[in-house]
Design an enzyme around this catalytic site. Structure first.
Site, PDB file in Angstrom:
ATOM      1  CB  ALA A   1      49.234  35.499  35.847  1.00  0.00           C
TER       2      ALA A   1
ATOM      3  CG  ASP B   1      44.643  35.453  34.756  1.00  0.00           C
ATOM      4  OD1 ASP B   1      45.667  36.114  34.490  1.00  0.00           O
ATOM      5  OD2 ASP B   1      44.292  35.172  35.922  1.00  0.00           O
TER       6      ASP B   1
ATOM      7  CE  LYS C   1      52.178  37.036  40.161  1.00  0.00           C
ATOM      8  NZ  LYS C   1      51.200  36.486  40.962  1.00  0.00           N
TER       9      LYS C   1
ATOM     10  CD1 TRP D   1      45.119  32.736  42.631  1.00  0.00           C
ATOM     11  CD2 TRP D   1      44.328  34.435  41.394  1.00  0.00           C
ATOM     12  NE1 TRP D   1      45.614  33.903  43.144  1.00  0.00           N
ATOM     13  CE2 TRP D   1      45.153  34.964  42.411  1.00  0.00           C
ATOM     14  CE3 TRP D   1      43.731  35.321  40.494  1.00  0.00           C
ATOM     15  CZ2 TRP D   1      45.387  36.329  42.553  1.00  0.00           C
ATOM     16  CZ3 TRP D   1      43.967  36.674  40.628  1.00  0.00           C
ATOM     17  CH2 TRP D   1      44.785  37.168  41.647  1.00  0.00           C
TER      18      TRP D   1
HETATM   19  C1  LIG Z   1      46.269  33.110  37.825  1.00  0.00           C
HETATM   20  C2  LIG Z   1      46.600  34.471  38.316  1.00  0.00           C
HETATM   21  N1  LIG Z   1      46.058  35.534  37.714  1.00  0.00           N
HETATM   22  C3  LIG Z   1      46.329  36.789  38.105  1.00  0.00           C
HETATM   23  C4  LIG Z   1      47.165  37.034  39.162  1.00  0.00           C
HETATM   24  C5  LIG Z   1      47.361  38.469  39.606  1.00  0.00           C
HETATM   25  O1  LIG Z   1      48.507  39.062  39.182  1.00  0.00           O
HETATM   26  P1  LIG Z   1      49.062  40.366  39.916  1.00  0.00           P
HETATM   27  O2  LIG Z   1      49.864  39.913  41.057  1.00  0.00           O
HETATM   28  O3  LIG Z   1      49.850  41.051  38.863  1.00  0.00           O
HETATM   29  O4  LIG Z   1      47.878  41.157  40.346  1.00  0.00           O
HETATM   30  C6  LIG Z   1      47.758  35.962  39.831  1.00  0.00           C
HETATM   31  C7  LIG Z   1      48.651  36.217  40.984  1.00  0.00           C
HETATM   32  O5  LIG Z   1      48.810  35.433  41.881  1.00  0.00           O
HETATM   33  C8  LIG Z   1      47.462  34.647  39.401  1.00  0.00           C
HETATM   34  O6  LIG Z   1      47.993  33.582  40.011  1.00  0.00           O
END
Ligand SMILES: Cc1ncc(COP(=O)(O)O)c(C=O)c1O
Length: 390
Positions: free
Chosen positions: A209, A207, A242, A126
């Site tokens: 998510a 991470d 999400k 990301w």
């Molecule tokens: C891989 C990944 N980590 C973390 C996040 C961040 O999450 P948040 O929207 O709760 O800040 C995202 C959001 O797009 C993501 O795709």
């Protein structure tokens, strides 16, 4: 003073959303933004979220003080969802954060305080991982993760990179539903990975998510659950944005997992001090919604049922798309075996721009697509337009 600033590049994905909105063509397709959508193109609010919000409104008189840690009930129930039985066998301390992004930033600040200088991130990852860690002051180093042309995880090369890492380095891992590739690691691969990280003294930062969008709520943290039993310390950045459809609330948490409670408490005391000097206290509403759902068996069951429907839709479209695209790019048959909302297509930037200009099909120039942005009825047409590229 403001004139002394230099203009920053627009965030590529947010800019893409703007372009898509401005496109007047009917039948335009948005495969860019990473948001779940249903067959009508809507991002539904979960029934359980609506019910929880009604319950919260009724009890609103008692809302005053929250604190740096956030909602203890949210943290406890969220950790039980993420860590499962394995999570009860380790010492854990959590702090509620503004989204998974806030959790990642606190994690970066914490490891810097703890003496780490480098974080290793997969190539690709990301893009905001790199942004967040660099902004915190960590050196960001890439490890090979995915071959887009062949749609395969470069597992041996990833392991070799960790074998060459220094003690105290941090390794960023995606718990499941890898963004942008969708490529899963098998449990055996997680086992090998955990052993190498443990031997090398590398601290994993996981991470997570998109729990629930991959293979299932339990399955999506299976690797993480193994890992926390092997390495002495882990950081887990969780986003509920999400999994609970709280896109506008951006709700998350950072968990420090340690072999003994004293170490976890030390991490927590520093995480709270870091939060205090950054945003002070986390916003409450999203966490209160999640806590309310997870405290009620019927609401939890309904949330899971709706998540199951979403996952089934993603899987169905994934399979249909993979079957169609495999005729154009044989390696893309593998897309069917990937998980979550994302996959990364081996398109050139020129091809991505042609799809946009000629057919109003929108995706970032990296070729990352959001499978859930596609309606079942659109798949054949989109496949035909990809086929016309080659
Ligand atoms: C891989 C990944 N980590 C973390 C996040 C961040 O999450 P948040 O929207 O709760 O800040 C995202 C959001 O797009 C993501 O795709």
């Amino acid at each position: 003073m403001f004139n002394a600033l230099s203009r920053q590049p627009d965030d590529a994905l947010l800019a893409l959303i703007g372009l898509y909105k401005q496109d007047p063509r009917p039948g335009k397709v948005d495969l860019g933004v990473g948001v779940y959508r249903d067959e009508e193109g809507r991002t539904p609010v979960f029934r359980a979220v609506k019910a929880a919000e009604r319950l919260l409104l009724d009890g609103q008189d008692s809302k005053a003080y929250l604190g740096l840690e956030g909602d203890a009930g949210y943290l406890e129930r969220l950790w039980s969802l993420v860590g499962g039985a394995a999570g009860t066998k380790v010492a854990t301390a959590g702090v509620q954060t503004p989204g998974g992004s806030g959790a990642l930033r606190l994690a970066a600040d914490l490891v810097l305080r703890g003496g780490s200088k480098r974080v290793l991130v997969g190539q690709p990852t990301w893009p905001n991982h790199v942004g967040i860690f660099a902004a915190a002051g960590l050196e960001v180093v890439s490890y090979p993760f995915f071959d887009t042309a062949g749609q395969t995880v470069l597992f041996d090369r990833m392991i070799a990179a960790f074998e060459a890492a220094q003690p105290g380095d941090v390794a960023l891992l995606h718990g499941s539903c890898h963004n942008p590739t969708g490529a899963p690691l098998s449990l055996d691969q997680w086992k090998e990975l955990a052993a190498v990280l443990e031997t090398r003294g590398v601290l994993p930062l996981v991470d997570i998510a998109y729990q629930g969008f991959g293979r299932g709520l339990e399955e999506d943290s299976e690797g993480l659950r193994h890992l926390i039993g092997v390495v002495p310390e882990t950081l887990v950045a969780v986003s509920s944005s999400k999994s609970f459809g709280l896109y506008r609330e951006r709700t998350g948490a950072i968990f420090a997992v340690a072999a003994a409670p004293a170490a976890a408490d030390l991490a927590k005391s520093n995480l709270m001090a870091l939060a205090r000097t950054s945003y002070s206290m986390p916003p409450d509403h999203g966490a209160a919604v999640v806590r309310t759902i997870l405290s009620d068996a019927a609401l939890t069951a309904d949330w899971i049922a709706e998540l199951d429907v979403m996952r089934a839709r993603i899987t169905g479209i994934r399979r249909k798309l993979a079957a169609g695209l495999a005729g154009v790019f044989p390696a893309l048959a593998a897309v069917a075996e990937q998980e979550g909302m994302f996959s990364l297509l081996p398109l050139t930037e020129a091809e991505v721009l042609r799809l946009r200009a000629d057919h109003a099909i929108y995706m970032p120039t990296s070729g990352r697509i959001n499978i859930a942005g596609l309606k079942t009825a659109e798949v054949d047409d989109v496949v035909a337009k990809f086929a016309a590229l080659r």
